[in-house]
Design a protein around this motif. Structure first.
Motif, PDB file in Angstrom:
ATOM      1  N   TYR A  23      97.195  57.922  52.089  1.00 27.17           N
ATOM      2  CA  TYR A  23      98.084  59.030  52.460  1.00 27.17           C
ATOM      3  C   TYR A  23      98.532  59.024  53.920  1.00 27.17           C
ATOM      4  O   TYR A  23      99.176  59.973  54.360  1.00 27.17           O
ATOM      5  CB  TYR A  23      97.454  60.383  52.118  1.00 27.17           C
ATOM      6  CG  TYR A  23      97.296  60.597  50.642  1.00 27.17           C
ATOM      7  CD1 TYR A  23      98.362  61.053  49.869  1.00 27.17           C
ATOM      8  CD2 TYR A  23      96.101  60.323  50.003  1.00 27.17           C
ATOM      9  CE1 TYR A  23      98.233  61.228  48.504  1.00 27.17           C
ATOM     10  CE2 TYR A  23      95.953  60.498  48.631  1.00 27.17           C
ATOM     11  CZ  TYR A  23      97.022  60.953  47.897  1.00 27.17           C
ATOM     12  OH  TYR A  23      96.899  61.121  46.544  1.00 27.17           O
ATOM     13  N   THR A  24      98.247  57.973  54.681  1.00 24.69           N
ATOM     14  CA  THR A  24      98.665  57.988  56.085  1.00 24.69           C
ATOM     15  C   THR A  24     100.181  57.986  56.234  1.00 24.69           C
ATOM     16  O   THR A  24     100.698  58.443  57.256  1.00 24.69           O
ATOM     17  CB  THR A  24      98.062  56.800  56.867  1.00 24.69           C
ATOM     18  OG1 THR A  24      98.336  55.588  56.177  1.00 24.69           O
ATOM     19  CG2 THR A  24      96.565  56.972  57.040  1.00 24.69           C
ATOM     20  N   SER A  25     100.906  57.523  55.227  1.00 29.07           N
ATOM     21  CA  SER A  25     102.372  57.541  55.287  1.00 29.07           C
ATOM     22  C   SER A  25     102.958  58.859  54.805  1.00 29.07           C
ATOM     23  O   SER A  25     104.124  59.147  55.066  1.00 29.07           O
ATOM     24  CB  SER A  25     102.959  56.413  54.431  1.00 29.07           C
ATOM     25  OG  SER A  25     102.633  55.166  54.971  1.00 29.07           O
ATOM     26  N   GLN A  26     102.155  59.655  54.097  1.00 38.22           N
ATOM     27  CA  GLN A  26     102.669  60.904  53.532  1.00 38.22           C
ATOM     28  C   GLN A  26     102.283  62.152  54.325  1.00 38.22           C
ATOM     29  O   GLN A  26     102.777  63.241  54.056  1.00 38.22           O
ATOM     30  CB  GLN A  26     102.190  61.072  52.089  1.00 38.22           C
ATOM     31  CG  GLN A  26     102.840  60.105  51.130  1.00 38.22           C
ATOM     32  CD  GLN A  26     101.936  58.931  50.798  1.00 38.22           C
ATOM     33  OE1 GLN A  26     100.735  59.050  50.856  1.00 38.22           O
ATOM     34  NE2 GLN A  26     102.520  57.805  50.460  1.00 38.22           N
ATOM     35  N   VAL A  27     101.374  61.995  55.282  1.00 41.17           N
ATOM     36  CA  VAL A  27     100.910  63.135  56.078  1.00 41.17           C
ATOM     37  C   VAL A  27     101.792  63.314  57.301  1.00 41.17           C
ATOM     38  O   VAL A  27     102.164  62.336  57.960  1.00 41.17           O
ATOM     39  CB  VAL A  27      99.437  62.927  56.501  1.00 41.17           C
ATOM     40  CG1 VAL A  27      98.987  63.974  57.498  1.00 41.17           C
ATOM     41  CG2 VAL A  27      98.530  62.936  55.280  1.00 41.17           C
ATOM     42  N   ASP A  28     102.130  64.560  57.596  1.00 41.50           N
ATOM     43  CA  ASP A  28     102.871  64.888  58.812  1.00 41.50           C
ATOM     44  C   ASP A  28     101.881  64.820  59.977  1.00 41.50           C
ATOM     45  O   ASP A  28     100.934  65.610  60.037  1.00 41.50           O
ATOM     46  CB  ASP A  28     103.473  66.294  58.693  1.00 41.50           C
ATOM     47  CG  ASP A  28     104.415  66.638  59.825  1.00 41.50           C
ATOM     48  OD1 ASP A  28     104.181  66.182  60.969  1.00 41.50           O
ATOM     49  OD2 ASP A  28     105.369  67.388  59.577  1.00 41.50           O
ATOM     50  N   SER A  29     102.083  63.890  60.874  1.00 42.61           N
ATOM     51  CA  SER A  29     101.136  63.681  61.975  1.00 42.61           C
ATOM     52  C   SER A  29     101.088  64.851  62.949  1.00 42.61           C
ATOM     53  O   SER A  29     100.130  64.990  63.707  1.00 42.61           O
ATOM     54  CB  SER A  29     101.488  62.402  62.735  1.00 42.61           C
ATOM     55  OG  SER A  29     102.782  62.486  63.308  1.00 42.61           O
ATOM     56  N   ARG A  30     102.077  65.722  62.917  1.00 42.24           N
ATOM     57  CA  ARG A  30     102.090  66.865  63.842  1.00 42.24           C
ATOM     58  C   ARG A  30     101.135  67.964  63.424  1.00 42.24           C
ATOM     59  O   ARG A  30     100.636  68.712  64.254  1.00 42.24           O
ATOM     60  CB  ARG A  30     103.504  67.439  63.950  1.00 42.24           C
ATOM     61  CG  ARG A  30     104.519  66.444  64.502  1.00 42.24           C
ATOM     62  CD  ARG A  30     105.929  66.961  64.376  1.00 42.24           C
ATOM     63  NE  ARG A  30     106.223  67.240  62.973  1.00 42.24           N
ATOM     64  CZ  ARG A  30     107.009  68.238  62.556  1.00 42.24           C
ATOM     65  NH1 ARG A  30     107.597  69.035  63.419  1.00 42.24           N
ATOM     66  NH2 ARG A  30     107.228  68.424  61.278  1.00 42.24           N
ATOM     67  N   ASN A  31     100.895  68.092  62.110  1.00 43.37           N
ATOM     68  CA  ASN A  31     100.054  69.196  61.642  1.00 43.37           C
ATOM     69  C   ASN A  31      99.017  68.778  60.600  1.00 43.37           C
ATOM     70  O   ASN A  31      98.258  69.608  60.133  1.00 43.37           O
ATOM     71  CB  ASN A  31     100.918  70.340  61.091  1.00 43.37           C
ATOM     72  CG  ASN A  31     101.903  69.852  60.049  1.00 43.37           C
ATOM     73  OD1 ASN A  31     101.592  69.013  59.225  1.00 43.37           O
ATOM     74  ND2 ASN A  31     103.115  70.385  60.088  1.00 43.37           N
ATOM     75  N   GLY A  32      98.975  67.509  60.217  1.00 43.15           N
ATOM     76  CA  GLY A  32      97.966  67.006  59.297  1.00 43.15           C
ATOM     77  C   GLY A  32      98.121  67.474  57.859  1.00 43.15           C
ATOM     78  O   GLY A  32      97.157  67.481  57.104  1.00 43.15           O
ATOM     79  N   THR A  33      99.331  67.854  57.465  1.00 39.96           N
ATOM     80  CA  THR A  33      99.556  68.383  56.120  1.00 39.96           C
ATOM     81  C   THR A  33     100.389  67.433  55.267  1.00 39.96           C
ATOM     82  O   THR A  33     101.013  66.510  55.764  1.00 39.96           O
ATOM     83  CB  THR A  33     100.282  69.735  56.173  1.00 39.96           C
ATOM     84  OG1 THR A  33     101.618  69.523  56.657  1.00 39.96           O
ATOM     85  CG2 THR A  33      99.557  70.728  57.064  1.00 39.96           C
TER      86      THR A  33
END
Length: 102
Positions: A23-33
């Motif tokens: 899921y590292t490509s599907q998570v928004d890195s700004r908020n972890g969602t």
């Protein structure tokens, strides 16, 4: 590949840490969602902000190195469960999904 990376790390004095990549490509890195969507080279957050997708994913991989909830040997389903809980918590904390908050 692993040996080559380790040789470079040894040469530069760096440390190599393996992480759970799910899921590292599907998570928004700004908020972890899981509130965004990757489309080609773009990752669009739920708020409409567009990030460069590979940079977003790389930021998530870096964050996994210190993530206390997602360990290297977790299954993809276990990672998904952690991310869904984080997403639900984010929605509740921001008043976006108040019907399911408790």
């Amino acid at each position: 590949m692993r040996d080559s990376i380790q040789k470079w790390a040894d040469w530069t004095g760096s440390v190599v840490t393996e992480v759970q990549p799910s899921y590292t490509s599907q998570v928004d890195s700004r908020n972890g969602t899981l509130l965004g969507k990757r489309t080609g080279d773009n990752f669009t957050g739920f708020d409409g902000v567009v990030l460069q997708a590979d940079h977003n994913a790389a930021t998530n991989v870096l964050s996994r190195g210190t993530d206390k909830d997602i360990t290297r040997y977790m299954s993809k389903a276990e990672v998904q469960a952690v991310l869904l809980r984080r997403t639900a918590r984010f929605l509740c904390m921001n008043g976006i999904e108040s019907a399911r908050c408790s």
